[in-house]
Design a protein around this motif. Structure first.
Motif, PDB file in Angstrom:
ATOM      1  N   MET A  18       8.139  36.703  16.380  1.00  7.71           N
ATOM      2  CA  MET A  18       8.507  37.741  15.434  1.00  7.71           C
ATOM      3  C   MET A  18       9.205  37.238  14.426  1.00  7.71           C
ATOM      4  O   MET A  18       9.034  37.752  12.998  1.00  7.71           O
ATOM      5  N   VAL A  19      10.022  36.311  14.389  1.00  4.35           N
ATOM      6  CA  VAL A  19      10.695  35.500  13.597  1.00  4.35           C
ATOM      7  C   VAL A  19       9.915  35.024  12.416  1.00  4.35           C
ATOM      8  O   VAL A  19       9.869  35.078  11.281  1.00  4.35           O
ATOM      9  N   LEU A  20       8.902  34.150  12.961  1.00  2.00           N
ATOM     10  CA  LEU A  20       7.953  33.376  11.925  1.00  2.00           C
ATOM     11  C   LEU A  20       7.314  34.588  11.316  1.00  2.00           C
ATOM     12  O   LEU A  20       6.809  34.442  10.047  1.00  2.00           O
ATOM     13  N   LEU A  21       6.729  35.779  12.031  1.00  2.00           N
ATOM     14  CA  LEU A  21       6.030  36.805  11.299  1.00  2.00           C
ATOM     15  C   LEU A  21       6.720  37.510  10.298  1.00  2.00           C
ATOM     16  O   LEU A  21       6.284  37.923   9.128  1.00  2.00           O
ATOM     17  N   LEU A  22       8.256  37.368  10.412  1.00  2.00           N
ATOM     18  CA  LEU A  22       8.973  38.002   9.399  1.00  2.00           C
ATOM     19  C   LEU A  22       9.317  37.156   8.227  1.00  2.00           C
ATOM     20  O   LEU A  22       9.371  37.655   7.220  1.00  2.00           O
ATOM     21  N   LEU A  23       9.234  35.891   8.399  1.00  2.00           N
ATOM     22  CA  LEU A  23       9.514  35.018   7.357  1.00  2.00           C
ATOM     23  C   LEU A  23       8.324  34.606   6.873  1.00  2.00           C
ATOM     24  O   LEU A  23       8.329  34.473   5.463  1.00  2.00           O
ATOM     25  N   ALA A  24       6.995  34.789   7.255  1.00  2.00           N
ATOM     26  CA  ALA A  24       5.857  33.970   6.480  1.00  2.00           C
ATOM     27  C   ALA A  24       4.666  34.991   7.146  1.00  2.00           C
ATOM     28  O   ALA A  24       3.598  34.307   7.393  1.00  2.00           O
ATOM     29  N   ALA A  25       4.727  36.185   6.999  1.00  2.00           N
ATOM     30  CA  ALA A  25       3.686  37.055   7.663  1.00  2.00           C
ATOM     31  C   ALA A  25       2.371  36.936   7.010  1.00  2.00           C
ATOM     32  O   ALA A  25       1.267  36.892   7.500  1.00  2.00           O
ATOM     33  N   ARG A  26       2.294  37.132   5.705  1.00  2.00           N
ATOM     34  CA  ARG A  26       1.033  37.120   4.901  1.00  2.00           C
ATOM     35  C   ARG A  26       0.512  35.842   4.994  1.00  2.00           C
ATOM     36  O   ARG A  26      -0.763  35.636   5.259  1.00  2.00           O
ATOM     37  N   GLY A  27       1.109  34.804   4.682  1.00  2.00           N
ATOM     38  CA  GLY A  27       0.678  33.275   4.686  1.00  2.00           C
ATOM     39  C   GLY A  27      -0.046  32.771   6.145  1.00  2.00           C
ATOM     40  O   GLY A  27      -1.106  32.616   6.062  1.00  2.00           O
ATOM     41  N   LEU A  28       0.718  33.363   7.136  1.00  2.00           N
ATOM     42  CA  LEU A  28       0.210  33.028   8.715  1.00  2.00           C
ATOM     43  C   LEU A  28      -0.988  33.822   8.959  1.00  2.00           C
ATOM     44  O   LEU A  28      -1.741  33.293   9.454  1.00  2.00           O
ATOM     45  N   ASP A  29      -0.848  34.824   8.379  1.00  2.00           N
ATOM     46  CA  ASP A  29      -2.150  35.742   8.960  1.00  2.00           C
ATOM     47  C   ASP A  29      -3.212  35.382   8.196  1.00  2.00           C
ATOM     48  O   ASP A  29      -4.359  35.115   8.867  1.00  2.00           O
ATOM     49  N   ALA A  30      -3.014  35.127   6.893  1.00  2.00           N
ATOM     50  CA  ALA A  30      -4.372  34.537   6.137  1.00  2.00           C
ATOM     51  C   ALA A  30      -4.720  33.548   6.502  1.00  2.00           C
ATOM     52  O   ALA A  30      -6.080  33.066   6.892  1.00  2.00           O
ATOM     53  N   VAL A  31      -3.917  32.299   6.894  1.00  2.00           N
ATOM     54  CA  VAL A  31      -4.424  30.968   7.450  1.00  2.00           C
ATOM     55  C   VAL A  31      -5.286  31.169   8.806  1.00  2.00           C
ATOM     56  O   VAL A  31      -6.155  30.479   9.133  1.00  2.00           O
ATOM     57  N   ALA A  32      -4.395  31.953   9.612  1.00  2.00           N
ATOM     58  CA  ALA A  32      -5.198  32.165  10.913  1.00  2.00           C
ATOM     59  C   ALA A  32      -6.400  32.862  11.036  1.00  2.00           C
ATOM     60  O   ALA A  32      -7.385  32.389  11.577  1.00  2.00           O
ATOM     61  N   ILE A  33      -6.629  33.856  10.143  1.00  2.00           N
ATOM     62  CA  ILE A  33      -7.834  34.560   9.856  1.00  2.00           C
ATOM     63  C   ILE A  33      -8.929  33.425   9.246  1.00  2.00           C
ATOM     64  O   ILE A  33     -10.008  33.276   9.950  1.00  2.00           O
ATOM     65  N   ARG A  34      -8.480  32.730   8.312  1.00  2.00           N
ATOM     66  CA  ARG A  34      -9.580  31.801   7.775  1.00  2.00           C
ATOM     67  C   ARG A  34      -9.962  30.914   8.697  1.00  2.00           C
ATOM     68  O   ARG A  34     -10.905  30.277   8.597  1.00  2.00           O
TER      69      ARG A  34
END
Length: 164
Positions: A18-34
């Motif tokens: 949850m902390v990582l998603l709060l800090l870098a949500a868009r970047g983490l999500d985009a990187v994981a999807i790609r």
């Protein structure tokens, strides 16, 4: 003892995620999807390489007097590094179940929940931890390399859906 360890890791990995998603949500999500869609092979390969190379590098640092403190700090940091890999792996796994534009938090909780249920099964839990950690470390590596080479642009990041 085993149940207490499971519960402690479950709560701490949830908080870290949850902390990582709060800090870098868009970047983490985009990187994981790609990483999962376009670069699955390199993601697994680099994740496995990072998983094995970090402890080896830490022990090699012990060869010199100057490298001993750095080697010790790297060995101590491995638990945190692997935990971050596990959490990113849970997000990536969750994105297999929960497709965008659905909430990245929901995707993380789906992947995290599946991994924590598997963790209750003795051998399968360890295998699931290893696979999730390798995929998470590989996702971070591939994402960092793509960002450095300019492959990922801010326009490629999916828009953040309205949280409810």
């Amino acid at each position: 003892g085993r149940l207490a360890w499971w519960l402690a890791f479950t709560v701490s990995s949830l908080v870290l995620g949850m902390v990582l998603l709060l800090l870098a949500a868009r970047g983490l999500d985009a990187v994981a999807i790609r990483a999962l869609r376009e670069r699955l092979g390199p993601t697994i390969g680099f994740g496995f390489l990072v998983f094995l190379a970090l402890p080896v590098a830490a022990f090699l640092l012990f060869v010199t007097i100057v490298g001993i403190p750095l080697g010790l700090f790297l060995l101590l940091a491995l638990a945190f590094i692997y935990s971050i890999g596990y959490v990113i792996g849970a997000l990536a796994l969750g994105r297999l179940f929960v497709k965008p534009p659905a909430s990245r938090y929901l995707a993380f909780l789906a992947g995290w929940g599946a991994l924590r249920v598997l963790a209750l099964i003795p051998f399968l839990g360890g295998l699931a931890w290893f696979v999730a950690t390798v995929i998470g470390l590989g996702t971070l590596w591939v994402g960092a390399r793509a960002r450095r080479s300019g492959e990922v642009t801010p326009a490629a990041v999916p828009p953040m859906p309205a949280e409810g």
